[in-house]
Design an enzyme around this catalytic site. Structure first.
Site, PDB file in Angstrom:
ATOM      1  N   TYR A  33       0.831  -1.206   0.000  1.00  0.00           N
ATOM      2  CA  TYR A  33       0.000   0.000   0.000  1.00  0.00           C
ATOM      3  C   TYR A  33       0.857   1.244   0.000  1.00  0.00           C
ATOM      4  O   TYR A  33       2.075   1.170   0.182  1.00  0.00           O
ATOM      5  CB  TYR A  33      -0.959  -0.003   1.197  1.00  0.00           C
ATOM      6  N   ARG A  52       8.134   4.086  -4.820  1.00  0.00           N
ATOM      7  CA  ARG A  52       8.235   3.068  -3.768  1.00  0.00           C
ATOM      8  C   ARG A  52       7.195   1.963  -3.975  1.00  0.00           C
ATOM      9  O   ARG A  52       7.465   0.786  -3.709  1.00  0.00           O
ATOM     10  CB  ARG A  52       8.073   3.700  -2.388  1.00  0.00           C
ATOM     11  N   ARG A 100      -7.953 -20.332  -1.855  1.00  0.00           N
ATOM     12  CA  ARG A 100      -6.922 -20.148  -0.831  1.00  0.00           C
ATOM     13  C   ARG A 100      -5.842 -21.231  -0.887  1.00  0.00           C
ATOM     14  O   ARG A 100      -6.019 -22.335  -0.385  1.00  0.00           O
ATOM     15  CB  ARG A 100      -7.561 -20.113   0.566  1.00  0.00           C
ATOM     16  N   LYS A 148       6.504  -1.966   1.798  1.00  0.00           N
ATOM     17  CA  LYS A 148       5.339  -1.355   2.458  1.00  0.00           C
ATOM     18  C   LYS A 148       4.154  -2.319   2.370  1.00  0.00           C
ATOM     19  O   LYS A 148       3.190  -2.116   1.630  1.00  0.00           O
ATOM     20  CB  LYS A 148       5.019   0.021   1.865  1.00  0.00           C
ATOM     21  N   GLU A 181      12.122   2.397  14.090  1.00  0.00           N
ATOM     22  CA  GLU A 181      11.234   3.458  13.593  1.00  0.00           C
ATOM     23  C   GLU A 181       9.942   3.414  14.389  1.00  0.00           C
ATOM     24  O   GLU A 181       9.726   2.519  15.206  1.00  0.00           O
ATOM     25  CB  GLU A 181      10.948   3.256  12.096  1.00  0.00           C
ATOM     26  N   LEU A 206      11.171   1.037   6.994  1.00  0.00           N
ATOM     27  CA  LEU A 206      10.592   1.525   5.744  1.00  0.00           C
ATOM     28  C   LEU A 206      11.289   2.842   5.401  1.00  0.00           C
ATOM     29  O   LEU A 206      11.374   3.731   6.261  1.00  0.00           O
ATOM     30  CB  LEU A 206       9.087   1.762   5.918  1.00  0.00           C
TER      31      LEU A 206
HETATM   32  N1  PDD Z   1       3.007   5.085   7.349  1.00  0.00           N
HETATM   33  N2  PDD Z   1       7.689   3.702   8.756  1.00  0.00           N
HETATM   34  C1  PDD Z   1       6.544   3.021   8.765  1.00  0.00           C
HETATM   35  C2  PDD Z   1       6.523   1.685   9.421  1.00  0.00           C
HETATM   36  C3  PDD Z   1       5.384   3.557   8.159  1.00  0.00           C
HETATM   37  O1  PDD Z   1       4.240   2.853   8.158  1.00  0.00           O
HETATM   38  C4  PDD Z   1       5.444   4.838   7.562  1.00  0.00           C
HETATM   39  C5  PDD Z   1       4.258   5.458   6.892  1.00  0.00           C
HETATM   40  C6  PDD Z   1       6.671   5.519   7.592  1.00  0.00           C
HETATM   41  C7  PDD Z   1       6.831   6.868   6.935  1.00  0.00           C
HETATM   42  O2  PDD Z   1       6.825   6.756   5.534  1.00  0.00           O
HETATM   43  P1  PDD Z   1       6.281   7.926   4.617  1.00  0.00           P
HETATM   44  O3  PDD Z   1       7.082   9.131   4.976  1.00  0.00           O
HETATM   45  O4  PDD Z   1       6.539   7.460   3.244  1.00  0.00           O
HETATM   46  O5  PDD Z   1       4.825   8.105   4.949  1.00  0.00           O
HETATM   47  C8  PDD Z   1       7.773   4.914   8.170  1.00  0.00           C
HETATM   48  C9  PDD Z   1       1.814   5.575   6.689  1.00  0.00           C
HETATM   49  C10 PDD Z   1       1.652   7.063   6.763  1.00  0.00           C
HETATM   50  C11 PDD Z   1       0.611   4.831   7.200  1.00  0.00           C
HETATM   51  O6  PDD Z   1       0.689   3.618   7.251  1.00  0.00           O
HETATM   52  O7  PDD Z   1      -0.417   5.441   7.502  1.00  0.00           O
END
Ligand code: PDD
Length: 286
Positions: A33, A52, A100, A148, A181, A206
């Site tokens: 996503y 990405r 499945r 992601k 993170e 990520l």
């Molecule tokens: N999350 N690390 C993780 C685990 C994340 O899920 C996200 C983003 C980030 C930051 O990435 P970016 O700057 O590309 O948004 C880092 C999104 C916002 C979410 O799942 O809602």
């Protein structure tokens, strides 16, 4: 204005938007996503997010559900059809619906869903003015955090722990005591000598699109930057801390666990970078 979702090539009323019960996203979390901020009609950092997405799909041996140009047109169209100028766009691609079985299905079309959600204000001013609190928790995730993936259960549990503790975010910590993170954001500190520190992007985190832009902005502003891991202890003793993500841009952190950070108020570097990123979000219409 009725809310509209995009599902597999069709714009449908939100309440009637559906995917199959045997969708592999539902059964195996077999999908990826992106979350893209919409600010005053701009898709913020759109190029980076689509790049990405391509990479995440490639790592799962999937292909883009639409050519890049077409996908970006659909994203823009979703903004217009929903009349949302400021908010968030959510885009999910799964390996599709199939009986499945764990192995990849043959000749199954991917599922593509796009939704947008309006926001009246991008982030409540009180969070920006006062800063947020984070807690630290063990990182219990898999070894491919660079993808992601929609498999977000560890982050769901972590975020709920933060909410239960009255905090906004939880910073995940690896087995050696280093912060990886946040549950949905990247982690940053400013050391006592004024150096900006954020972890290197490998399979342990990520690589945030906001993170990458903030690194560019920090270098352009002449800030000293170190790309390296930092411990919880270093974070507790930092001069400043903040988090970055598409949904929050840059949010100052004024408390980590039970320790105030710096003087307990949002620090100047984070605030400067937040303003710089807002400028970029307003100016960069892709
Ligand atoms: N999350 N690390 C993780 C685990 C994340 O899920 C996200 C983003 C980030 C930051 O990435 P970016 O700057 O590309 O948004 C880092 C999104 C916002 C979410 O799942 O809602």
């Amino acid at each position: 204005m009725a809310r509209v979702a995009y599902v597999n090539g069709r714009y449908v009323p939100f309440a009637q938007a559906k995917v199959h019960v045997e969708d592999r996203g539902f059964q195996f979390a077999d999908g990826v996503y992106e979350v893209v901020a919409l600010k005053d009609g701009n898709l913020v950092d759109c190029d980076g997010h689509v790049t990405r997405l391509e990479r995440s799909l490639r790592e799962l041996r999937m292909v883009m559900p639409l050519p890049r140009r077409v996908l970006e047109l659909v994203m823009r169209e979703m903004m217009h059809r929903n009349q949302v100028n400021t908010g968030l766009l959510y885009l999910q691609v799964t390996r599709g619906a199939a009986r499945r079985d764990f192995g990849f299905p043959r000749r199954t079309a991917p599922t593509l869903v796009i939704t947008v959600r309006p926001k009246r204000v991008f982030v409540p001013e009180t969070l920006v003015d006062q800063g947020i609190r984070v807690i630290t928790i063990p990182d219990i995730r898999w070894k491919r955090r660079d993808i992601k993936s929609v498999a977000l259960l560890p982050q769901v549990l972590g975020k709920q722990r933060a909410i239960d503790a009255g905090a906004f975010e939880a910073w995940q910590v690896d087995d050696h005591g280093y912060v990886t993170e946040g549950c949905s954001s990247n982690a940053w500190i400013v050391t006592t000598d004024g150096t900006l520190v954020t972890r290197h992007a490998d399979n342990e985190i990520l690589n945030g699109i906001t993170r990458l832009s903030i690194l560019d902005l920090a270098k352009a502003a002449g800030f000293g930057v170190q790309i390296r891991p930092f411990t919880v202890e270093e974070a507790h003793n930092a001069r400043e801390a903040f988090m970055t993500s598409a949904s929050t841009f840059v949010l100052p952190i004024t408390r980590i666990d039970d320790r105030p950070i710096g003087d307990g108020r949002p620090g100047p570097l984070g605030q400067q970078l937040r303003q710089a990123y807002i400028g970029l979000a307003d100016g960069r219409s892709t």
